[in-house]
Scaffold this motif. Structure first.
Motif, PDB file in Angstrom:
ATOM      1  N   MET A  83       0.848  -1.204   0.000  1.00 35.12           N
ATOM      2  CA  MET A  83       0.000   0.000   0.000  1.00 35.12           C
ATOM      3  C   MET A  83       0.884   1.256   0.000  1.00 35.12           C
ATOM      4  O   MET A  83       1.677   1.469   0.913  1.00 35.12           O
ATOM      5  N   LEU A  92      -7.913  11.660   6.521  1.00 38.90           N
ATOM      6  CA  LEU A  92      -8.082  10.539   7.450  1.00 38.90           C
ATOM      7  C   LEU A  92      -7.717  10.972   8.871  1.00 38.90           C
ATOM      8  O   LEU A  92      -6.836  11.824   9.062  1.00 38.90           O
ATOM      9  N   GLY A 110      -2.531   3.649   9.647  1.00 36.50           N
ATOM     10  CA  GLY A 110      -1.520   2.733  10.178  1.00 36.50           C
ATOM     11  C   GLY A 110      -0.429   2.420   9.171  1.00 36.50           C
ATOM     12  O   GLY A 110       0.766   2.512   9.480  1.00 36.50           O
ATOM     13  N   HIS A 111      -0.831   2.063   7.947  1.00 38.61           N
ATOM     14  CA  HIS A 111       0.210   1.737   6.952  1.00 38.61           C
ATOM     15  C   HIS A 111       1.039   2.977   6.673  1.00 38.61           C
ATOM     16  O   HIS A 111       2.250   2.911   6.476  1.00 38.61           O
ATOM     17  N   ASN A 167     -10.077   5.558  12.270  1.00 35.52           N
ATOM     18  CA  ASN A 167     -11.113   5.802  11.256  1.00 35.52           C
ATOM     19  C   ASN A 167     -12.302   4.938  11.668  1.00 35.52           C
ATOM     20  O   ASN A 167     -12.219   4.170  12.632  1.00 35.52           O
ATOM     21  N   CYS A 215      -4.330  -2.790   6.598  1.00 40.46           N
ATOM     22  CA  CYS A 215      -4.942  -1.569   7.129  1.00 40.46           C
ATOM     23  C   CYS A 215      -4.710  -1.460   8.644  1.00 40.46           C
ATOM     24  O   CYS A 215      -5.334  -2.182   9.431  1.00 40.46           O
ATOM     25  N   GLY A 216      -3.849  -0.535   9.020  1.00 42.99           N
ATOM     26  CA  GLY A 216      -3.495  -0.403  10.437  1.00 42.99           C
ATOM     27  C   GLY A 216      -4.658   0.023  11.306  1.00 42.99           C
ATOM     28  O   GLY A 216      -4.897  -0.556  12.384  1.00 42.99           O
TER      29      GLY A 216
HETATM   30  O1  PYC Z   1      -3.512   1.600   7.301  1.00 40.47           O
HETATM   31  O2  PYC Z   1      -4.893   2.696   8.596  1.00 40.47           O
HETATM   32  C1  PYC Z   1      -4.481   2.360   7.499  1.00 40.47           C
HETATM   33  C2  PYC Z   1      -5.157   2.903   6.299  1.00 40.47           C
HETATM   34  C3  PYC Z   1      -6.255   3.711   6.266  1.00 40.47           C
HETATM   35  C4  PYC Z   1      -6.537   3.946   4.915  1.00 40.47           C
HETATM   36  C5  PYC Z   1      -5.600   3.291   4.173  1.00 40.47           C
HETATM   37  N1  PYC Z   1      -4.762   2.661   5.034  1.00 40.47           N
END
Ligand code: PYC
Length: 308
Positions: free
Chosen positions: A11, A82, A86-87, A159, A234-235
Motif C-alpha cells: 500500500m 483521514l 496505520g500503513h 477511522n 490496514c493499520g
Molecule cells: O492503514 O490505517 C491504514 C489505512 C487507512 C486507509 C488506508 N490505510
C-alpha cells in the motif's frame, strides 16, 4: 514539491516534505478540517493520476503541537482526510529514518486522531502503538441495496469501520466484487444513520474471510473512502478489528495474532487495555522506500490538479 514514496505491504504512502498549503498552527484535527474544506485541488494534484496512483495515501508533515513529537502528520487519500493511517505511519517512520530524522527506538508522532508511537526496529520494520480503539456497535444490521440484510460490528481504530464476514472468498480475483459489495454496505450504513458517538459516519468497510495461511487468523478486504482497497491489512482497520475480538472475548491482552490483506501482506497485532474501556493496539509491519521525487506543477498543465 519534494516527496518520498514508500509502500507498506503493497500500500503506497507519499510523504510530503515541503510545498503544502498553510494550515495554521492550531490542533491537528482543526488543521485537517481546513485541509479537507479548502484545499481539495492540492490533495487531488498530489494523489490522483497522472502524478499519483490508485490507492495512494499522502502523509503531509506539519509542525506538531506536542513538543515531544518528532513530527505532526495529516493523512489523506484521494477522497478524504483521514483521522489516522496505520500503513502510512509505518511508511512515515521508515521515511524519517531514511532522512536521518529518527534512529532505532521509540518516537512519538502527532496525528489528528491523537499521539501515536512508533518503534523503529530496523530500516524496514516498525511497530505502531495506535490511539485507543473500540467497538462502537455490536451486530448492527443494515439493508444493503441488491443484497438484503448484512450484519456486522461498527468499530473505531482512528477511522470508522463497519466489519462483516465476507460472503465469498477474500482473494485478488474477487477484488471487484468485494469492492462493489463494500461500497454498497458503506452506503447502507450511511442511509441507516449508523454512526460513531458524535455522528461520525462509516468511512471504511472490512469484509473478513479465512486465510489459506495457517499463521494468519483472518484475511481482510478493506475498502477506503476513495473506493480503493487497502493493499496492506490496514493499520486502523486491524486496530478496529482487534477491538472487536477483544470485546467478544476472543483475544486476550498481549496475545499476538497475524492479520492479512487481500493480497496476502501481513501485520502482527496485539493489544493492551485502554484507559476508557477500549484497547491500545500494537501493529507491526514493514515498509520499503520506492522513490524520492520532486513533483512539478506546471501552471499551463491542463491536468495540474489531477484527473478528477
Ligand atoms: O492503514 O490505517 C491504514 C489505512 C487507512 C486507509 C488506508 N490505510
Amino acid at each position: 514539491m519534494h516527496v518520498i514514496d514508500s509502500h507498506t505491504g503493497g500500500m503506497p504512502t507519499r510523504v510530503i516534505l515541503e510545498g503544502s498549503p498553510d494550515l495554521g498552527s492550531g490542533p491537528l484535527s482543526a488543521r485537517a478540517k481546513t485541509l479537507s474544506a479548502e484545499h481539495a485541488d492540492f490533495c487531488n494534484s498530489v494523489l490522483l493520476e497522472p502524478r499519483g496512483q490508485a490507492g495512494m495515501v499522502a502523509a503531509l508533515l506539519v509542525e506538531p503541537v506536542d513538543p515531544e513529537c518528532v513530527t505532526g502528520v495529516i493523512y489523506f487519500d484521494a477522497d478524504a482526510v483521514l483521522g489516522m493511517c496505520g500503513h502510512g505511519t509505518i511508511g512515515l517512520a521508515v521515511t524519517l529514518a531514511r532522512m536521518g530524522r529518527i534512529s532505532q527506538g521509540i518516537h512519538k508522532i502527532e496525528t489528528p486522531a491523537g499521539v501515536v508511537t512508533v518503534e523503529l526496529h530496523d530500516a524496514n520494520t516498525v511497530s505502531v502503538t495506535n490511539i485507543e480503539s473500540r467497538r462502537i456497535h455490536h451486530q448492527a444490521t443494515v439493508d444493503v441495496e441488491g443484497v438484503g440484510a448484512v450484519t456486522g460490528d461498527m468499530a473505531y481504530g482512528g477511522n470508522w469501520f463497519f466489519i462483516a464476514d465476507a460472503p465469498f472468498e477474500v482473494t485478488t480475483a474477487n477484488i471487484p466484487a468485494l469492492t462493489d459489495l463494500s461500497v454498497a454496505i458503506r452506503d447502507a450504513c450511511i442511509r441507516a444513520g449508523l454512526t460513531g458517538p458524535e455522528g461520525q459516519p462509516v468511512d471504511h468497510v472490512i469484509l473478513s474471510g479465512a486465510s489459506p495461511n495457517a499463521a494468519a487468523l483472518r484475511r481482510n478486504f478493506v475498502l477506503c473512502p476513495d473506493n480503493e482497497y487497502d493493499r496492506s491489512p490496514c493499520g486502523t482497520g486491524s486496530s478496529a478489528f482487534v477491538s472487536c475480538l477483544a470485546a467478544a472475548g476472543q483475544l486476550a491482552e498481549g496475545e499476538e495474532i497475524v492479520l492479512e490483506s487481500v493480497i496476502g501482506s501481513s501485520y502482527r497485532l496485539s493489544y493492551r487495555p485502554g484507559p476508557t474501556g477500549g484497547v491500545i493496539p500494537r501493529i507491526t509491519g514493514q515498509a520499503h522506500i520506492m522513490a524520492e521525487t520532486t513533483l512539478v506543477f506546471d501552471q499551463n498543465d491542463p491536468f495540474k490538479a489531477g484527473i478528477v
